[in-house]
Motif scaffolding. Structure first.
Motif, PDB file in Angstrom:
ATOM      1  N   UNK A 101      82.101   6.592  11.414  1.00  8.82           N
ATOM      2  CA  UNK A 101      83.134   7.406  10.774  1.00  8.82           C
ATOM      3  C   UNK A 101      83.730   6.579   9.634  1.00  8.82           C
ATOM      4  N   UNK A 102      84.253   7.271   8.627  1.00  7.20           N
ATOM      5  CA  UNK A 102      84.967   6.558   7.554  1.00  7.20           C
ATOM      6  C   UNK A 102      86.360   6.229   8.073  1.00  7.20           C
ATOM      7  N   UNK A 103      86.694   4.965   8.079  1.00  9.13           N
ATOM      8  CA  UNK A 103      88.019   4.585   8.567  1.00  9.13           C
ATOM      9  C   UNK A 103      88.782   3.934   7.426  1.00  9.13           C
ATOM     10  N   UNK A 104      89.915   4.532   7.113  1.00  9.15           N
ATOM     11  CA  UNK A 104      90.729   4.023   6.017  1.00  9.15           C
ATOM     12  C   UNK A 104      92.030   3.483   6.598  1.00  9.15           C
ATOM     13  N   UNK A 105      92.434   2.293   6.174  1.00 11.40           N
ATOM     14  CA  UNK A 105      93.661   1.709   6.720  1.00 11.40           C
ATOM     15  C   UNK A 105      94.632   1.369   5.599  1.00 11.40           C
ATOM     16  N   UNK A 106      95.875   1.816   5.755  1.00 10.61           N
ATOM     17  CA  UNK A 106      96.950   1.441   4.826  1.00 10.61           C
ATOM     18  C   UNK A 106      98.013   0.750   5.668  1.00 10.61           C
ATOM     19  N   UNK A 107      98.035  -0.571   5.579  1.00  6.21           N
ATOM     20  CA  UNK A 107      98.871  -1.336   6.504  1.00  6.21           C
ATOM     21  C   UNK A 107      99.864  -2.186   5.723  1.00  6.21           C
ATOM     22  N   UNK A 108     101.157  -1.891   5.908  1.00  7.92           N
ATOM     23  CA  UNK A 108     102.204  -2.704   5.285  1.00  7.92           C
ATOM     24  C   UNK A 108     102.414  -3.962   6.094  1.00  7.92           C
ATOM     25  N   UNK A 109     102.326  -5.117   5.425  1.00 10.50           N
ATOM     26  CA  UNK A 109     102.497  -6.387   6.140  1.00 10.50           C
ATOM     27  C   UNK A 109     103.754  -7.074   5.656  1.00 10.50           C
ATOM     28  N   UNK A 110     104.302  -7.999   6.434  1.00 10.52           N
ATOM     29  CA  UNK A 110     104.061  -8.201   7.863  1.00 10.52           C
ATOM     30  C   UNK A 110     104.879  -7.197   8.672  1.00 10.52           C
ATOM     31  N   UNK A 111     104.658  -7.178   9.982  1.00 11.91           N
ATOM     32  CA  UNK A 111     105.379  -6.233  10.831  1.00 11.91           C
ATOM     33  C   UNK A 111     105.684  -6.908  12.161  1.00 11.91           C
ATOM     34  N   UNK A 112     106.795  -7.616  12.212  1.00 13.84           N
ATOM     35  CA  UNK A 112     107.147  -8.393  13.409  1.00 13.84           C
ATOM     36  C   UNK A 112     107.698  -7.485  14.508  1.00 13.84           C
ATOM     37  N   UNK A 113     107.035  -7.500  15.670  1.00 15.33           N
ATOM     38  CA  UNK A 113     107.541  -6.745  16.820  1.00 15.33           C
ATOM     39  C   UNK A 113     107.610  -7.670  18.037  1.00 15.33           C
ATOM     40  N   UNK A 114     108.358  -7.213  19.044  1.00  7.78           N
ATOM     41  CA  UNK A 114     108.467  -7.967  20.290  1.00  7.78           C
ATOM     42  C   UNK A 114     107.850  -7.100  21.383  1.00  7.78           C
ATOM     43  N   UNK A 115     106.638  -7.485  21.815  1.00 11.77           N
ATOM     44  CA  UNK A 115     105.906  -6.689  22.812  1.00 11.77           C
ATOM     45  C   UNK A 115     104.780  -7.559  23.349  1.00 11.77           C
ATOM     46  N   UNK A 116     103.891  -6.953  24.121  1.00 13.14           N
ATOM     47  CA  UNK A 116     102.734  -7.677  24.633  1.00 13.14           C
ATOM     48  C   UNK A 116     101.561  -7.401  23.686  1.00 13.14           C
ATOM     49  N   UNK A 117     101.134  -8.424  22.917  1.00 18.96           N
ATOM     50  CA  UNK A 117     100.121  -8.166  21.883  1.00 18.96           C
ATOM     51  C   UNK A 117      98.817  -7.599  22.423  1.00 18.96           C
ATOM     52  N   UNK A 118      98.372  -8.082  23.602  1.00 18.49           N
ATOM     53  CA  UNK A 118      97.098  -7.573  24.134  1.00 18.49           C
ATOM     54  C   UNK A 118      97.204  -6.098  24.519  1.00 18.49           C
ATOM     55  N   UNK A 119      98.351  -5.752  25.090  1.00 20.27           N
ATOM     56  CA  UNK A 119      98.528  -4.346  25.476  1.00 20.27           C
ATOM     57  C   UNK A 119      98.647  -3.453  24.242  1.00 20.27           C
ATOM     58  N   UNK A 120      99.303  -3.968  23.220  1.00 16.98           N
ATOM     59  CA  UNK A 120      99.435  -3.179  21.983  1.00 16.98           C
ATOM     60  C   UNK A 120      98.047  -2.992  21.353  1.00 16.98           C
ATOM     61  N   UNK A 121      97.232  -4.042  21.403  1.00 16.23           N
ATOM     62  CA  UNK A 121      95.854  -3.924  20.894  1.00 16.23           C
ATOM     63  C   UNK A 121      95.104  -2.836  21.653  1.00 16.23           C
ATOM     64  N   UNK A 122      95.341  -2.800  22.961  1.00 20.23           N
ATOM     65  CA  UNK A 122      94.682  -1.810  23.811  1.00 20.23           C
ATOM     66  C   UNK A 122      95.045  -0.381  23.385  1.00 20.23           C
TER      67      UNK A 122
END
Length: 190
Positions: A66-87
């Motif tokens: 599939x064509x995947x287009x990403x528009x991502x504003x950096x940086x984006x500091x959050x407080x969470x569990x990174x592995x779970x957020x990746x999931x």
């Protein structure tokens, strides 16, 4: 003549194979449910949501048709569990890809913006959409892979997002596509 016993052997082999497949399927489902019941301990830390979103999106760009287009504003500091957020994003992008009918060219858009001390991530597909009748089932753990194929994925996503003080929602139009929105609070430096 070895007819009847040979037939029985074949039938037995075929039946055994089916039973084993069913057992595998049930044990997968059972482990999914126990994962859902006992989510791993949250390992909360401050991290860059943009980085995780970028690496997840890049992975799918390489492996999917599939064509995947990403528009991502950096940086984006959050407080969470990174592995779970990746999931979560693995799940949302995978669902988006699976929602696209075979005859359609998939277009998936991943956006990360910053709005009123919140980060807003949207994953938008041009897939088959979700009928209104199924709206209330989307975040409910379901057994069937036939109606939406979402299984436990989105129920788990919701649990993870809420434990990180965020929200997850969606809008959908049948045959046009679906957009999932995850909102997480900006981590303010103390």
């Amino acid at each position: 003549d070895s007819g009847p016993s040979e037939k029985l052997d074949k039938l037995f082999a075929k039946t055994s194979k089916l039973i084993i497949e069913q057992i595998d399927s049930l044990s997968n489902m059972a482990s999914e449910f126990s994962n859902f019941a006992k989510m791993p301990e949250d390992k909360f830390e401050v991290f860059d949501l943009a980085e995780i979103l970028e690496s997840t999106t890049d992975l799918f760009k390489r492996s999917e048709n599939a064509q995947i287009q990403a528009n991502i504003n950096k940086p984006a500091q959050v407080f969470a569990d990174p592995e779970q957020i990746r999931r979560i994003f693995n799940n949302l992008i995978k669902n988006a890809i699976q929602a696209i009918p075979e005859e359609r060219e998939g277009k998936i858009e991943v956006n990360l913006t910053n709005k009123d001390s919140q980060f807003v991530v949207t994953v938008k597909d041009n897939g088959k959409g979700i009928p209104k009748a199924n709206y209330n089932k989307v975040f409910v753990p379901n057994f069937s892979t036939k109606n939406s194929g979402m299984g436990l994925g989105l129920a788990i996503c919701r649990k993870i997002v809420e434990s990180a003080k965020g929200t997850v929602s969606f809008t959908s139009e049948v045959n046009k596509g679906t957009t999932f929105t995850v909102i997480l609070p900006v981590h303010e430096e103390a």
